[in-house]
Design an enzyme around this catalytic site. Sequence first.
Site: not given
Length: 239
Positions: A10-12, A15
């Site tokens: 996901d976003s982790i 990023l």
Amino acid sequence: MRPKFVLFGDSITQLSFMPGGWGAALTDRYARQADVMLRGYCGYNTRWAVLLLDRIFSSLASQPPLLVTVFFGANDAALPDSCSARQHVPIPEYKHNLQRIISHLKGISVCIHIVLITPPPVDIEGLQIFARQKYGVKAEELPSRTNETTGLYAKACIDVADESGVAVIDLWSIIQSKPGWQKSCLSDGLHLTPEGNAVVFEELIKVLNVKGLAFENMEWDAVPYDRIDADNPPNTFSV
């Protein structure tokens, strides 16, 4: 060809290629040994992630990745009665979806090294401070996630890894062992600071070392420059 490392999450994960990110650090460490491919999707849960499996991995069937990290759960653990309810996935379905991802990868190649990563812990105070800064008075007082609930998803992730015979990094527990983790490891109560990213990187390197994938032991792409025959370069590359 260089082997491929696919970072799926996901976003982790999305990023993780920012300055100080764990994906960027992994790419730097394996700069001449592997191609690190970012497949991170901000806001995604496992329910949506399984719908991407064919799209992501069908193109890699001719050369299956050597490593795939699977890093979901932070959004699945969103509370069903919060502003993030649309991301919520019940634990039984979360476990089933992780099993589907693992089965899909093993179906491509039994040689793929799969590493599950649990969601990190949650700092409610950090989440609320970030929400007020972003939304002001419109910010909800009730949190979208709690650390206790996220811990249940972390345990479910570990259970799936154990049942499936794949490696797992218990990030939820490891980060909480760090002094002052709420501020040192989390930037907004959920996402990782450079220090939090360093924890992921260090733990992943430990797993790769155990699996025989230490970068020191992997073959370089192309010969080192000091072994090139400067008088007759083609002679070096024809071997």
